[in-house]
Design a protein around this motif. Structure first.
Motif, short mmCIF file in Angstrom:
data_model
loop_
_atom_site.label_atom_id
_atom_site.label_comp_id
_atom_site.label_asym_id
_atom_site.label_seq_id
_atom_site.Cartn_x
_atom_site.Cartn_y
_atom_site.Cartn_z
N CYS A 22 -7.90 38.35 -51.45
CA CYS A 22 -7.02 38.09 -50.31
C CYS A 22 -7.56 38.80 -49.08
O CYS A 22 -7.88 39.99 -49.13
N VAL A 23 -7.66 38.04 -48.00
CA VAL A 23 -8.15 38.57 -46.73
C VAL A 23 -7.08 38.33 -45.68
O VAL A 23 -6.60 37.20 -45.52
N TYR A 24 -6.71 39.40 -44.99
CA TYR A 24 -5.74 39.29 -43.90
C TYR A 24 -6.48 39.56 -42.60
O TYR A 24 -7.14 40.58 -42.44
N LEU A 25 -6.36 38.62 -41.66
CA LEU A 25 -6.97 38.76 -40.34
C LEU A 25 -5.87 39.13 -39.36
O LEU A 25 -5.07 38.30 -38.95
N ALA A 26 -5.84 40.41 -39.02
CA ALA A 26 -4.75 40.98 -38.22
C ALA A 26 -5.07 40.90 -36.73
O ALA A 26 -6.22 41.08 -36.31
N ASP A 27 -4.04 40.65 -35.94
CA ASP A 27 -4.20 40.65 -34.50
C ASP A 27 -2.99 41.30 -33.84
O ASP A 27 -3.08 42.42 -33.37
N ALA A 28 -1.87 40.62 -33.82
CA ALA A 28 -0.67 41.17 -33.18
C ALA A 28 -0.10 42.35 -33.97
O ALA A 28 0.47 43.27 -33.38
N ASN A 29 -0.24 42.31 -35.27
CA ASN A 29 0.22 43.41 -36.12
C ASN A 29 -0.96 44.31 -36.46
O ASN A 29 -1.99 43.83 -36.90
N PRO A 30 -0.80 45.61 -36.29
CA PRO A 30 -1.89 46.51 -36.70
C PRO A 30 -2.03 46.49 -38.22
O PRO A 30 -1.06 46.25 -38.94
N PRO A 31 -3.24 46.73 -38.72
CA PRO A 31 -3.45 46.74 -40.17
C PRO A 31 -2.46 47.63 -40.92
O PRO A 31 -2.02 47.28 -42.02
N SER A 32 -2.09 48.76 -40.35
CA SER A 32 -1.16 49.66 -41.04
C SER A 32 0.19 48.99 -41.29
O SER A 32 0.81 49.21 -42.33
N LYS A 90 -10.68 33.81 -58.62
CA LYS A 90 -10.30 32.40 -58.78
C LYS A 90 -10.40 31.64 -57.48
O LYS A 90 -10.47 30.41 -57.47
N GLY A 91 -10.38 32.34 -56.38
CA GLY A 91 -10.48 31.71 -55.08
C GLY A 91 -10.24 32.73 -53.98
O GLY A 91 -10.15 33.93 -54.24
N LEU A 92 -10.15 32.23 -52.78
CA LEU A 92 -9.92 33.06 -51.60
C LEU A 92 -8.61 32.66 -50.96
O LEU A 92 -8.35 31.47 -50.74
N TRP A 93 -7.79 33.64 -50.70
CA TRP A 93 -6.55 33.43 -49.95
C TRP A 93 -6.69 34.15 -48.63
O TRP A 93 -6.96 35.35 -48.59
N LEU A 94 -6.55 33.39 -47.56
CA LEU A 94 -6.65 33.93 -46.20
C LEU A 94 -5.29 33.89 -45.54
O LEU A 94 -4.55 32.92 -45.69
N ALA A 95 -4.98 34.92 -44.80
CA ALA A 95 -3.79 34.91 -43.95
C ALA A 95 -4.25 35.41 -42.59
O ALA A 95 -4.83 36.49 -42.49
N GLY A 96 -4.03 34.61 -41.58
CA GLY A 96 -4.51 34.99 -40.26
C GLY A 96 -3.46 34.83 -39.19
O GLY A 96 -2.75 33.82 -39.15
N GLU A 97 -3.38 35.82 -38.34
CA GLU A 97 -2.52 35.74 -37.17
C GLU A 97 -3.31 35.01 -36.08
O GLU A 97 -4.45 35.37 -35.80
#
Length: 159
Positions: A22-32, A90-97
């Motif tokens: 799982c990859v999260y691409l953060a922008d408006a929300n800080p990673p913390s 099994k795959g890649l899950w992306l979540a991006g702002e």
């Protein structure tokens, strides 16, 4: 928003439990803030990050490194999907702002083109993406264009 963080943390927690990177691409929300929401959802963020199962990155580093380049961005994310498969996921899950789009010099149509292109770029790799649009920041026309590029939409916690 709290609703956004609840939805994305549930999405990522499910992906992790199912054996996906799982990859999260953060922008408006800080990673913390993302990491805190994941902890509240029961994810051991420290262990998952150390194992490479979970990656929280700055969206600008992916989308805007040197300016928005559709082909380079698709290539980078396709490589992430390929590497996930090679690493045994099994795959890649992306979540991006998608608030990074406000800092791009490209037109919103070009950004929508990226989403269309990425959807077809990984036919041999299971990729699931949660694209997050803050409807308070995107006008109706932009939101409608974005909606047309996605097969499924979650709005107000309903699919």
């Amino acid at each position: 928003t709290a609703t956004q963080l609840d939805a994305v943390s549930e999405f990522l927690a499910h992906g992790l439990e199912a054996g996906h990177r799982c990859v999260y691409l953060a922008d408006a929300n800080p990673p913390s803030r993302i990491e805190d929401a994941l902890r509240e959802a029961g994810v051991n963020v420290t262990a998952r990050t150390a194992a490479g199962d979970l990656v929280v990155r700055d969206a600008s580093a992916v989308y805007l490194d040197g300016g928005f380049d559709l082909d380079a961005t698709v290539s980078e994310l396709r490589s992430e999907a390929e590497q996930s498969a090679l690493d045994g996921y099994k795959g890649l899950w992306l979540a991006g702002e998608n608030t990074w789009a406000f800092d791009a010099e490209a037109s919103f149509e070009r950004i929508v083109d990226f989403e269309i292109e990425f959807d077809s770029a990984c036919p041999d790799h299971p990729v699931t993406a949660l694209c997050q649009y803050d409807l308070r920041r995107f006008d109706g026309s932009a939101a409608a264009k974005a909606l047309r590029t996605h097969r499924q939409v979650i709005y107000d916690r309903a699919l």
